[in-house]
Design a protein around this motif. Structure first.
Motif, PDB file in Angstrom:
ATOM      1  N   ASN A 241     110.346   6.310   2.590  1.00 26.89           N
ATOM      2  CA  ASN A 241     111.359   5.449   3.178  1.00 26.89           C
ATOM      3  C   ASN A 241     110.840   4.703   4.406  1.00 26.89           C
ATOM      4  N   ALA A 242     109.974   5.351   5.188  1.00 27.19           N
ATOM      5  CA  ALA A 242     109.455   4.723   6.405  1.00 27.19           C
ATOM      6  C   ALA A 242     108.341   3.737   6.120  1.00 27.19           C
ATOM      7  N   ASN A 243     107.960   3.598   4.851  1.00 28.30           N
ATOM      8  CA  ASN A 243     106.976   2.620   4.424  1.00 28.30           C
ATOM      9  C   ASN A 243     105.654   2.815   5.182  1.00 28.30           C
ATOM     10  N   SER A 244     105.042   1.750   5.653  1.00 23.06           N
ATOM     11  CA  SER A 244     103.730   1.861   6.286  1.00 23.06           C
ATOM     12  C   SER A 244     103.787   2.391   7.716  1.00 23.06           C
ATOM     13  N   ALA A 245     104.966   2.785   8.183  1.00 25.02           N
ATOM     14  CA  ALA A 245     105.067   3.539   9.433  1.00 25.02           C
ATOM     15  C   ALA A 245     104.864   5.028   9.180  1.00 25.02           C
ATOM     16  N   HIS A 246     104.898   5.436   7.900  1.00 25.72           N
ATOM     17  CA  HIS A 246     104.737   6.853   7.545  1.00 25.72           C
ATOM     18  C   HIS A 246     103.250   7.211   7.580  1.00 25.72           C
ATOM     19  N   PRO A 247     102.883   8.328   8.196  1.00 20.93           N
ATOM     20  CA  PRO A 247     101.456   8.686   8.294  1.00 20.93           C
ATOM     21  C   PRO A 247     100.796   8.966   6.953  1.00 20.93           C
ATOM     22  N   PHE A 248     101.577   9.280   5.907  1.00 20.81           N
ATOM     23  CA  PHE A 248     100.973   9.490   4.595  1.00 20.81           C
ATOM     24  C   PHE A 248     100.704   8.166   3.870  1.00 20.81           C
ATOM     25  N   GLU A 249     101.306   7.096   4.336  1.00 13.21           N
ATOM     26  CA  GLU A 249     101.012   5.778   3.767  1.00 13.21           C
ATOM     27  C   GLU A 249     100.006   5.011   4.617  1.00 13.21           C
ATOM     28  N   ASN A 250     100.022   5.245   5.905  1.00 14.88           N
ATOM     29  CA  ASN A 250      99.211   4.448   6.831  1.00 14.88           C
ATOM     30  C   ASN A 250      98.796   5.328   8.002  1.00 14.88           C
ATOM     31  N   PRO A 251      97.781   6.176   7.812  1.00 12.37           N
ATOM     32  CA  PRO A 251      97.510   7.233   8.793  1.00 12.37           C
ATOM     33  C   PRO A 251      96.796   6.796  10.064  1.00 12.37           C
ATOM     34  N   THR A 252      95.970   5.749  10.034  1.00 13.38           N
ATOM     35  CA  THR A 252      95.107   5.456  11.183  1.00 13.38           C
ATOM     36  C   THR A 252      95.131   3.966  11.520  1.00 13.38           C
ATOM     37  N   ALA A 253      94.531   3.635  12.661  1.00 14.81           N
ATOM     38  CA  ALA A 253      94.395   2.226  13.050  1.00 14.81           C
ATOM     39  C   ALA A 253      93.527   1.470  12.055  1.00 14.81           C
ATOM     40  N   LEU A 254      92.525   2.136  11.472  1.00 19.84           N
ATOM     41  CA  LEU A 254      91.662   1.488  10.485  1.00 19.84           C
ATOM     42  C   LEU A 254      92.432   1.156   9.211  1.00 19.84           C
ATOM     43  N   THR A 255      93.222   2.112   8.699  1.00 20.53           N
ATOM     44  CA  THR A 255      94.007   1.815   7.498  1.00 20.53           C
ATOM     45  C   THR A 255      95.031   0.720   7.793  1.00 20.53           C
ATOM     46  N   ASN A 256      95.550   0.693   9.013  1.00 22.54           N
ATOM     47  CA  ASN A 256      96.516  -0.341   9.384  1.00 22.54           C
ATOM     48  C   ASN A 256      95.878  -1.724   9.322  1.00 22.54           C
ATOM     49  N   LEU A 257      94.643  -1.838   9.852  1.00 25.16           N
ATOM     50  CA  LEU A 257      93.944  -3.122   9.818  1.00 25.16           C
ATOM     51  C   LEU A 257      93.628  -3.528   8.383  1.00 25.16           C
ATOM     52  N   VAL A 258      93.132  -2.595   7.583  1.00 17.17           N
ATOM     53  CA  VAL A 258      92.783  -2.907   6.199  1.00 17.17           C
ATOM     54  C   VAL A 258      94.027  -3.287   5.405  1.00 17.17           C
ATOM     55  N   GLN A 259      95.151  -2.647   5.681  1.00 19.23           N
ATOM     56  CA  GLN A 259      96.381  -3.007   4.977  1.00 19.23           C
ATOM     57  C   GLN A 259      96.803  -4.431   5.308  1.00 19.23           C
ATOM     58  N   MET A 260      96.722  -4.812   6.573  1.00 18.58           N
ATOM     59  CA  MET A 260      97.073  -6.183   6.942  1.00 18.58           C
ATOM     60  C   MET A 260      96.118  -7.184   6.289  1.00 18.58           C
ATOM     61  N   LEU A 261      94.825  -6.871   6.295  1.00 18.67           N
ATOM     62  CA  LEU A 261      93.845  -7.767   5.666  1.00 18.67           C
ATOM     63  C   LEU A 261      94.118  -7.924   4.175  1.00 18.67           C
ATOM     64  N   SER A 262      94.457  -6.817   3.517  1.00 17.34           N
ATOM     65  CA  SER A 262      94.667  -6.875   2.070  1.00 17.34           C
ATOM     66  C   SER A 262      95.930  -7.653   1.708  1.00 17.34           C
ATOM     67  N   ILE A 263      96.922  -7.689   2.587  1.00 22.03           N
ATOM     68  CA  ILE A 263      98.126  -8.479   2.320  1.00 22.03           C
ATOM     69  C   ILE A 263      97.791  -9.965   2.189  1.00 22.03           C
ATOM     70  N   PHE A 264      96.880 -10.445   3.041  1.00 25.76           N
ATOM     71  CA  PHE A 264      96.527 -11.869   3.072  1.00 25.76           C
ATOM     72  C   PHE A 264      95.339 -12.233   2.181  1.00 25.76           C
ATOM     73  N   LEU A 265      94.578 -11.248   1.709  1.00 26.67           N
ATOM     74  CA  LEU A 265      93.282 -11.505   1.090  1.00 26.67           C
ATOM     75  C   LEU A 265      93.366 -12.484  -0.078  1.00 26.67           C
ATOM     76  N   ILE A 266      94.194 -12.198  -1.067  1.00 24.52           N
ATOM     77  CA  ILE A 266      94.258 -13.053  -2.250  1.00 24.52           C
ATOM     78  C   ILE A 266      94.890 -14.400  -1.913  1.00 24.52           C
ATOM     79  N   GLY A 267      95.878 -14.412  -1.028  1.00 24.53           N
ATOM     80  CA  GLY A 267      96.497 -15.670  -0.623  1.00 24.53           C
ATOM     81  C   GLY A 267      95.501 -16.613   0.027  1.00 24.53           C
ATOM     82  N   PHE A 268      94.631 -16.081   0.899  1.00 30.92           N
ATOM     83  CA  PHE A 268      93.583 -16.904   1.493  1.00 30.92           C
ATOM     84  C   PHE A 268      92.637 -17.418   0.409  1.00 30.92           C
ATOM     85  N   GLY A 269      92.235 -16.526  -0.508  1.00 29.87           N
ATOM     86  CA  GLY A 269      91.300 -16.925  -1.548  1.00 29.87           C
ATOM     87  C   GLY A 269      91.839 -18.009  -2.461  1.00 29.87           C
TER      88      GLY A 269
END
Length: 567
Positions: A241-269
């Motif tokens: 329910n907490a989505n990417s605020a949940h530590p099991f979905e988004n545990p670290t600052a690195l996963t947070n950065l990679v998740q943001m990058l992956s949201i835009f990746l295909i759109g940029f391409g």
């Protein structure tokens, strides 16, 4: 605002710009139907699919046939998911014994995942079995994303082809995108998430003892596999329910950065792919530049407002920025950036609660969606939405120079302009219409948590998110009711397919036209002037359409806040 925060934002943009060409070339290979390194392994799978289904991938379709096949495919997926959710109680992989999902919630969820909206009126960890999460929802994440990219390819062919009646084959496009792009990327992505602590198991729960010796039961499941396509396909539907605020979905600052990058990746391409398709990569870079101008302006306002904090709380002796509704492990900068990224794309994943943002900080995510989510946008949907605005922009330019406008070698005439206006008008018509209805009916007014302008913003955001196929929410609205599940379900379906049909009609019309070379009288569509015109058209249309509703909601909320009043 801090230097560290701005370095994060600038590094984020720089990485994506560097990746735009490589991912764009990968997409261009799929657009042309050429072999990729994965064909050696997955080629037999593709050919087996065609043989079993009786599809000839080399048989081209006109825009009407392409549209009909796409609609039948998505309607079938909707019914399939609805059946899984309604039969959940008797299906396997339900170790927690969850009951069947109710009729109106199952309808809302099935429409939501079919349309790539992924709006969630439920808490995943207490509602959905592992089978429902995997077979009903995660599969949708792949196929709805593939549909969006396939539709972008169809429009690209409309601009690129000359004197042709066809725009590709829907089944071949979807199959190749899924097998050779989404699946390989998500396998690597899921392994990365597992290595960083995201669960991937068929177990429903795990018992642990805290440091204080208290026993807790934690929900787990096949999270990493859903998380990967959730971000890469701009789906946004969280396992928890907490989505990417949940530590099991988004545990670290690195996963947070990679998740943001992956949201835009295909759109940029896809912007680079468009440039390659029409034979001029500068066209793609111009579109990407316009997207980035709007995106960076939105990030600046949101970060500034969240870092400034609430003056009412400052007056009570609570200094600092606004940390309400944010994860301490991410902080203000990463939370503000994530909120703008997920709403500039049609993702809807969140690592902070937008309902707890400051009034103007929360207005930018809302406004991003109201622009049509064309600031990068969803996979495929963003670029074809932006090209609709490009058609209007060259029309305006044509009025200024007094001649029939051209764009990438195609005459833009009355038919294309009318269809573009029809597609763009869907968003304000449904968003404002359904918001107005819900703001006066008792069933609608029962939903918001807050009263006054903020409560109005909760209703406005819900329908904006639904029609824009985003899926994020202000989180204050109680949406799991027959009224809201029904209304939002209809809004999501209309917002997805009532834009696609006119867009495909434009693709068919353009593909049939001959190529018109540039002349001294042609309006240039690759330089700063064109980028500025694109930005202006997008902002003016969005501003004029939605400014009155924003004035009733977040702007009124902001004025009350700076005057010392909280609702």
């Amino acid at each position: 605002m801090t230097l560290q925060g701005w370095l994060l934002i600038l590094a984020f943009v720089a990485i994506l710009v560097a990746l735009a060409k490589p991912i764009g070339l990968w997409l261009f290979a799929l657009y042309e139907g050429r072999r990729t390194p994965f064909h050696a392994v997955l080629g037999p799978v593709e050919r087996g699919f065609y043989k079993l289904s009786g599809i000839n991938p080399d048989e081209e379709q006109n825009w009407r046939r392409y549209a009909v096949h796409m609609l039948i495919f998505n309607a079938t997926l909707l019914l399939f998911t609805y059946a899984i959710l309604r039969l959940q109680a008797v299906l396997p992989l339900n170790s927690q014994g969850f009951a069947a999902v109710g009729d109106h919630l199952a309808f809302d969820t099935a429409v939501s995942f079919t349309t790539n909206t992924n709006w969630q009126s439920y808490a995943g960890e207490s509602t959905m079995s592992n089978l429902s999460q995997m077979l009903g929802l995660t599969i949708h994440n792949f196929l709805s994303a593939a549909t969006g990219i396939a539709l972008a390819f169809a429009l690209f062919r409309g601009f690129a082809r000359r004197n042709m009646a066809t725009i590709g084959n829907f089944w071949a496009d979807c199959t190749r995108i899924t097998l050779y792009l989404l699946l390989p990327l998500c396998i690597v992505y899921a392994l990365f998430l597992i290595a960083n602590g995201v669960p991937q198991t068929l177990a429903g729960t795990v018992d642990i003892a805290t440091l204080e010796g208290v026993k807790q039961t934690l929900t787990v499941g096949p999270v990493a596999s859903q998380e990967a396509i959730k971000m890469l396909g701009t789906n946004g539907g969280g396992f928890f329910n907490a989505n990417s605020a949940h530590p099991f979905e988004n545990p670290t600052a690195l996963t947070n950065l990679v998740q943001m990058l992956s949201i835009f990746l295909i759109g940029f391409g896809l912007t680079y792919t468009f440039g390659k398709a029409v034979g001029n990569t500068r066209q793609g870079w111009a579109i990407l530049a316009a997207m980035l101008v709007i995106f960076l302006a939105g990030v600046t306002v949101t970060y500034w407002q969240e870092a400034a904090g609430n003056p009412v709380l400052h007056g009570l002796g609570v200094p600092g920025g606004n940390m309400e509704g944010k994860e301490v492990r991410f902080g203000i900068a990463a939370s503000a950036l994530f909120s703008v990224v997920t709403t500039a794309a049609s993702c809807g994943a969140v690592n902070a609660m937008h309902d707890s943002f400051t009034a103007l900080g929360g207005m930018i995510p809302l406004f991003n969606i109201q622009l049509g989510e064309v600031v990068v946008g969803g996979v495929g949907a963003g670029i074809y939405g932006f090209l609709l605005f490009a058609i209007l922009a060259v029309f305006v330019a044509g009025l200024m120079v007094g001649r029939t406008p051209e764009y990438v070698g195609k005459k833009i005439e009355a038919k294309e302009v009318k269809l573009a206006v029809l597609a763009i008008a869907v968003l304000p018509l449904i968003i404002l219409g359904f918001t107005a209805i819900s703001s006066v009916l008792q069933q609608g007014l029962a939903g918001p948590l807050n009263k006054g302008p903020h409560g109005f913003s909760e209703i406005l955001y819900a329908f904006t998110s639904a029609v824009g196929n985003n899926g994020s929410a202000f989180a204050g609205l109680t949406a799991n009711t027959p009224y809201y599940n029904g209304m939002l379900g209809v809004a999501m379906w209309v917002g997805r397919f009532f834009i696609i049909i006119p867009m495909l009609a434009i693709a068919g019309s353009l593909a049939a036209k001959k190529y018109t070379p540039e002349s001294s009288g042609s309006f240039p569509t690759t330089g700063p002037l064109w980028t500025g015109l694109l930005v202006g058209i997008v902002l003016i249309l969005g501003g004029l359409t939605f400014l009155p509703s924003l004035a009733l909601g977040p702007i009124a909320d902001h004025l009350a806040m700076i005057s010392g009043k909280l609702f």
